[in-house]
Design a protein around this motif. Structure first.
Motif, PDB file in Angstrom:
ATOM      1  N   GLU A   4     -38.586-101.704  38.253  1.00  0.00           N
ATOM      2  CA  GLU A   4     -37.860-101.225  37.082  1.00  0.00           C
ATOM      3  C   GLU A   4     -38.333 -99.833  36.653  1.00  0.00           C
ATOM      4  OE1 GLU A   4     -38.212-104.262  34.119  1.00  0.00           O
ATOM      5  OE2 GLU A   4     -36.626-105.503  35.027  1.00  0.00           O
ATOM      6  N   GLY A   5     -39.631 -99.565  36.828  1.00  0.00           N
ATOM      7  CA  GLY A   5     -40.138 -98.246  36.466  1.00  0.00           C
ATOM      8  C   GLY A   5     -39.535 -97.149  37.324  1.00  0.00           C
ATOM      9  N   MET A   6     -39.432 -97.392  38.624  1.00  0.00           N
ATOM     10  CA  MET A   6     -38.844 -96.393  39.506  1.00  0.00           C
ATOM     11  C   MET A   6     -37.340 -96.274  39.288  1.00  0.00           C
ATOM     12  SD  MET A   6     -41.339 -94.979  40.969  1.00  0.00           S
ATOM     13  CE  MET A   6     -40.286 -93.923  41.984  1.00  0.00           C
ATOM     14  N   GLN A   7     -36.671 -97.393  39.052  1.00  0.00           N
ATOM     15  CA  GLN A   7     -35.238 -97.335  38.767  1.00  0.00           C
ATOM     16  C   GLN A   7     -34.981 -96.531  37.495  1.00  0.00           C
ATOM     17  OE1 GLN A   7     -32.965 -98.228  40.751  1.00  0.00           O
ATOM     18  NE2 GLN A   7     -33.578-100.019  41.963  1.00  0.00           N
ATOM     19  N   GLN A   8     -35.867 -96.686  36.540  1.00  0.00           N
ATOM     20  CA  GLN A   8     -35.740 -95.933  35.291  1.00  0.00           C
ATOM     21  C   GLN A   8     -35.884 -94.432  35.549  1.00  0.00           C
ATOM     22  OE1 GLN A   8     -38.789 -96.489  32.050  1.00  0.00           O
ATOM     23  NE2 GLN A   8     -37.089 -97.573  31.106  1.00  0.00           N
ATOM     24  N   PHE A   9     -36.804 -94.083  36.436  1.00  0.00           N
ATOM     25  CA  PHE A   9     -36.968 -92.677  36.798  1.00  0.00           C
ATOM     26  C   PHE A   9     -35.726 -92.153  37.503  1.00  0.00           C
ATOM     27  CE2 PHE A   9     -38.048 -90.106  40.619  1.00  0.00           C
ATOM     28  CZ  PHE A   9     -38.134 -88.877  39.989  1.00  0.00           C
ATOM     29  N   PHE A  10     -35.205 -92.893  38.472  1.00  0.00           N
ATOM     30  CA  PHE A  10     -34.012 -92.429  39.204  1.00  0.00           C
ATOM     31  C   PHE A  10     -32.854 -92.172  38.245  1.00  0.00           C
ATOM     32  CE2 PHE A  10     -35.765 -95.281  42.774  1.00  0.00           C
ATOM     33  CZ  PHE A  10     -36.566 -94.250  43.258  1.00  0.00           C
ATOM     34  N   LYS A  11     -32.693 -93.069  37.294  1.00  0.00           N
ATOM     35  CA  LYS A  11     -31.591 -92.930  36.336  1.00  0.00           C
ATOM     36  C   LYS A  11     -31.882 -91.842  35.312  1.00  0.00           C
ATOM     37  CE  LYS A  11     -29.003 -95.561  32.848  1.00  0.00           C
ATOM     38  NZ  LYS A  11     -28.855 -96.884  32.168  1.00  0.00           N
ATOM     39  N   GLY A  12     -33.092 -91.836  34.774  1.00  0.00           N
ATOM     40  CA  GLY A  12     -33.434 -90.890  33.713  1.00  0.00           C
ATOM     41  C   GLY A  12     -33.488 -89.457  34.183  1.00  0.00           C
ATOM     42  N   CYS A  13     -33.992 -89.245  35.397  1.00  0.00           N
ATOM     43  CA  CYS A  13     -34.090 -87.885  35.926  1.00  0.00           C
ATOM     44  C   CYS A  13     -32.701 -87.263  36.067  1.00  0.00           C
ATOM     45  CB  CYS A  13     -34.806 -87.906  37.270  1.00  0.00           C
ATOM     46  SG  CYS A  13     -35.074 -86.273  38.008  1.00  0.00           S
ATOM     47  N   SER A  14     -31.745 -88.077  36.416  1.00  0.00           N
ATOM     48  CA  SER A  14     -30.375 -87.582  36.601  1.00  0.00           C
ATOM     49  C   SER A  14     -29.716 -87.203  35.286  1.00  0.00           C
ATOM     50  CB  SER A  14     -29.535 -88.648  37.313  1.00  0.00           C
ATOM     51  OG  SER A  14     -30.101 -88.970  38.571  1.00  0.00           O
ATOM     52  N   ALA A  15     -30.373 -87.532  34.150  1.00  0.00           N
ATOM     53  CA  ALA A  15     -29.809 -87.204  32.843  1.00  0.00           C
ATOM     54  C   ALA A  15     -30.679 -86.230  32.056  1.00  0.00           C
ATOM     55  CB  ALA A  15     -29.618 -88.494  32.033  1.00  0.00           C
ATOM     56  N   GLN A  16     -31.805 -85.805  32.637  1.00  0.00           N
ATOM     57  CA  GLN A  16     -32.723 -84.897  31.956  1.00  0.00           C
ATOM     58  C   GLN A  16     -32.442 -83.453  32.399  1.00  0.00           C
ATOM     59  OE1 GLN A  16     -36.743 -83.925  33.281  1.00  0.00           O
ATOM     60  NE2 GLN A  16     -37.510 -85.193  31.605  1.00  0.00           N
ATOM     61  N   HIS A  17     -32.375 -82.540  31.437  1.00  0.00           N
ATOM     62  CA  HIS A  17     -31.980 -81.157  31.739  1.00  0.00           C
ATOM     63  C   HIS A  17     -32.870 -80.526  32.800  1.00  0.00           C
ATOM     64  CE1 HIS A  17     -30.477 -77.106  31.181  1.00  0.00           C
ATOM     65  NE2 HIS A  17     -31.727 -76.688  30.998  1.00  0.00           N
ATOM     66  N   GLU A  18     -34.187 -80.564  32.587  1.00  0.00           N
ATOM     67  CA  GLU A  18     -35.099 -79.921  33.542  1.00  0.00           C
ATOM     68  C   GLU A  18     -35.036 -80.589  34.901  1.00  0.00           C
ATOM     69  OE1 GLU A  18     -36.885 -77.161  33.273  1.00  0.00           O
ATOM     70  OE2 GLU A  18     -35.895 -76.875  31.344  1.00  0.00           O
ATOM     71  N   CYS A  19     -34.862 -81.898  34.896  1.00  0.00           N
ATOM     72  CA  CYS A  19     -34.777 -82.634  36.155  1.00  0.00           C
ATOM     73  C   CYS A  19     -33.473 -82.288  36.880  1.00  0.00           C
ATOM     74  CB  CYS A  19     -34.845 -84.139  35.868  1.00  0.00           C
ATOM     75  SG  CYS A  19     -35.902 -85.057  36.996  1.00  0.00           S
ATOM     76  N   ILE A  20     -32.388 -82.196  36.124  1.00  0.00           N
ATOM     77  CA  ILE A  20     -31.091 -81.837  36.713  1.00  0.00           C
ATOM     78  C   ILE A  20     -31.174 -80.457  37.362  1.00  0.00           C
ATOM     79  CG2 ILE A  20     -28.694 -81.259  36.167  1.00  0.00           C
ATOM     80  CD1 ILE A  20     -28.799 -83.396  33.974  1.00  0.00           C
ATOM     81  N   LYS A  21     -31.860 -79.541  36.678  1.00  0.00           N
ATOM     82  CA  LYS A  21     -32.018 -78.187  37.222  1.00  0.00           C
ATOM     83  C   LYS A  21     -32.750 -78.240  38.564  1.00  0.00           C
ATOM     84  CE  LYS A  21     -33.935 -73.658  36.052  1.00  0.00           C
ATOM     85  NZ  LYS A  21     -34.701 -72.873  35.026  1.00  0.00           N
ATOM     86  N   LYS A  22     -33.802 -79.022  38.641  1.00  0.00           N
ATOM     87  CA  LYS A  22     -34.553 -79.159  39.893  1.00  0.00           C
ATOM     88  C   LYS A  22     -33.691 -79.816  40.970  1.00  0.00           C
ATOM     89  CE  LYS A  22     -38.769 -77.591  39.142  1.00  0.00           C
ATOM     90  NZ  LYS A  22     -39.407 -76.559  40.004  1.00  0.00           N
ATOM     91  N   LEU A  23     -32.926 -80.815  40.576  1.00  0.00           N
ATOM     92  CA  LEU A  23     -32.054 -81.498  41.537  1.00  0.00           C
ATOM     93  C   LEU A  23     -31.028 -80.539  42.116  1.00  0.00           C
ATOM     94  CD1 LEU A  23     -31.451 -84.884  39.660  1.00  0.00           C
ATOM     95  CD2 LEU A  23     -32.670 -84.596  41.821  1.00  0.00           C
ATOM     96  N   ASN A  24     -30.458 -79.685  41.257  1.00  0.00           N
ATOM     97  CA  ASN A  24     -29.453 -78.727  41.721  1.00  0.00           C
ATOM     98  C   ASN A  24     -30.048 -77.675  42.650  1.00  0.00           C
ATOM     99  OD1 ASN A  24     -27.459 -80.015  40.266  1.00  0.00           O
ATOM    100  ND2 ASN A  24     -27.680 -78.706  38.466  1.00  0.00           N
ATOM    101  N   GLU A  25     -31.336 -77.362  42.423  1.00  0.00           N
ATOM    102  CA  GLU A  25     -32.006 -76.370  43.253  1.00  0.00           C
ATOM    103  C   GLU A  25     -32.494 -76.953  44.565  1.00  0.00           C
ATOM    104  OE1 GLU A  25     -35.117 -75.011  40.775  1.00  0.00           O
ATOM    105  OE2 GLU A  25     -33.838 -73.734  39.514  1.00  0.00           O
ATOM    106  N   SER A  26     -32.504 -78.288  44.648  1.00  0.00           N
ATOM    107  CA  SER A  26     -33.031 -78.956  45.836  1.00  0.00           C
ATOM    108  C   SER A  26     -31.892 -79.358  46.765  1.00  0.00           C
ATOM    109  CB  SER A  26     -33.826 -80.197  45.427  1.00  0.00           C
ATOM    110  OG  SER A  26     -32.950 -81.221  44.995  1.00  0.00           O
TER     111      SER A  26
END
Length: 505
Positions: free
Chosen positions: A258-280
């Protein structure tokens, strides 16, 4: 709490017995044991440098079993100083109260910033920090050092760590009966804290417990109900609650999944994380979860060797990053959403084979696992005392229910040290009969908000506040709540309404 897959992680709940931290042998000469007696609090000279304008009392609590527990009382000099102090109970088990120069400076800043107008009492519980005798094991330390440089499959690492740690407990008890694992438990620490407060000059007191400290707080409350004493426990704040009946090996498949699932979901909704995802290279075609699982497979086939700088000035560490160690480091970073972009960088580093890009994730992981502020043997002894071993059938059922990372949790039941350290008297569940404020972070992967919600429904004297964008240790991130703690301690029977616009139940 302390969480571990293979190598150790600081400030989390252990998933294995291997390399959860280094042991530092005491450099002090042996002292004559005290005669078996009741508890005694003795004031001593302080052993650290601190602000000369601060009023500080230092001492040690001597227990009937001849433990000496370091105590520091930071006196509040506010004009409207309150008479009921706050006893801070840190996480772990096995974490010290950081009663050294850097730690005391941090505590003084914390006390001034929180402005509770109350004395703050800090204690190194048995087997932590400056408490004596120290639960140390040179053989285990050597094993840890050797392991860092090797690529060992998780099952083999668990098996070897089990054998070394079991022998450490046996040899420690043989050399010094005080170090028998049965002398380390939440029940005994609760008695120690209550005895301390009976020795000090206060009529009432409060508890602020974080993570494992909430479990210790609840045991103190239970003992208070069973055997009241003159000095009255007035109220409690429980941050990231970890009560009896939760945690232990049986919950690891669920917590990790559940902790990792929370990260997968939360990162996709966090501004800084989204920026990193788009750059990757992580895009819509391959989900973050799939990308992460691929990184684990890559490291399983081709581990990466890196050199990590030590924060304590010691020689750099040569370290092999394989799949289960990468998972451990990732889970440590999941605790704090501000570290999520670092995880994205590390996933890309694995894909590109860039050891330099792995360091921002691995450096704090390795250094925190080596800190002298945490004692792994103490963690194991207390955790086993609190959580009896459940059936392998129940554990297997949990693996089936939470399959995402079962490759890394499958062998944890077999190699838990609690098989060798059976519990004599596991903790009881308790509904505290005094005002209690429960704080929870909605993003907390290790003490999930569902735990706090469950216990809040069963405790008639409790209030629950959930912070939506915070993970573990709410007061470590929530400035508003920290600034308004005094409002709860001043009137704990009243509904706590501070920061209502920033917090949702």
């Amino acid at each position: 709490m302390r969480f571990l897959i293979g190598l150790g992680i600081a400030i989390v709940l252990a998933l294995s017995v291997t390399v959860v931290g280094y042991f530092y042998p005491s450099s002090e000469t042996a002292e004559k044991p005290l005669p078996n007696s009741d508890y005694r609090f003795i004031k001593t000279a302080c052993w650290f440098d601190a602000d000369w304008t601060a009023t500080i009392t230092c001492g040690e609590l001597q227990t009937p079993e001849q433990f000496r527990l370091a105590i520091v009382i930071l006196h509040n000099d506010a004009e409207q100083r309150r008479a009921d102090p706050i006893v801070y109970l840190q996480g772990g088990p096995g974490a010290s109260a950081r009663l050294h120069t850097d730690g005391i400076k941090s505590w003084l800043n914390w006390m001034r910033y929180s402005n509770t107008k109350r004395d703050l009492i800090l204690i190194d519980t048995r087997g932590t920090g400056r408490s004596k005798p120290a639960l140390v094991c040179s053989e285990y330390n050597q094993f840890n050092q050797q392991l860092l440089r090797q690529n060992i499959a998780l099952g083999d690492e668990l098996a070897q760590g089990y054998d070394v740690a079991a022998q450490c407990f046996a040899s420690s008890a043989q050399a010094n009966p005080q170090l028998d694992y049965r002398n380390f438990s939440t029940q005994k620490s609760a008695r120690d804290v209550r005895a301390l407060m009976a020795q000090l000059d206060y009529q009432q007191w409060n508890i602020l417990g974080v993570s494992y400290g909430t479990r210790l707080a609840l045991e103190i409350a239970l003992q208070e109900q069973q055997t009241p004493q003159t000095v009255k426990l007035k109220s409690m704040v429980l941050d990231s609650v970890y009560p009896a009946g939760f945690g232990g090996v049986q919950t690891w498949p669920q917590v990790l999944d559940e902790g990792m699932q929370q990260f997968f979901k939360g990162c996709s909704a966090q501004h800084e994380c989204i920026k990193k995802l788009n750059e990757s290279s992580i895009g819509d075609v391959v989900s973050l979860e799939q990308h992460f699982m691929q990184a684990l497979r890559n490291l399983q086939r081709n581990p990466i060797s890196i050199t990590i700088k030590r924060w304590d000035g010691e020689a750099p560490v040569n370290f092999v990053v394989n799949d289960h160690r990468f998972l451990s480091a990732t889970f440590a970073a999941v605790y704090n959403p501000s570290d999520w972009p670092t995880i994205i960088d590390a996933i890309n580093a694995v894909e590109e084979g860039r050891s330099d890009l792995l360091k921002p994730l691995m450096e704090p992981f390795i250094n925190n696992s080596m800190t002298s502020d945490f004692n792994s043997l103490t963690f194991t002894a207390v955790d086993c005392a609190d959580n009896p071993v459940l059936s392998e059938t129940d554990y297997t059922a949990a693996l089936v229910k939470y399959p995402l990372l079962q490759e890394y949790t499958r062998d944890q039941w077999r190699y838990q040290l609690c098989h060798s350290l059976p519990s004599d008297s596991p903790l009881e569940k308790v509904a505290p009969q005094l005002p209690t404020l429960i704080l929870a972070g909605a993003l907390d992967p290790i003490t999930p908000v569902s735990w706090a919600q469950s216990v809040n429904q069963q405790w008639p004297y409790s209030q629950l506040r959930v912070r939506e964008k915070i993970a573990h240790s709410v007061l470590g991130s929530d400035v508003c709540l920290l600034e308004h703690l005094d409002e709860f301690f001043n009137q704990p029977e009243m509904k706590f309404t501070a920061c209502a616009k920033e917090i949702e139940n």
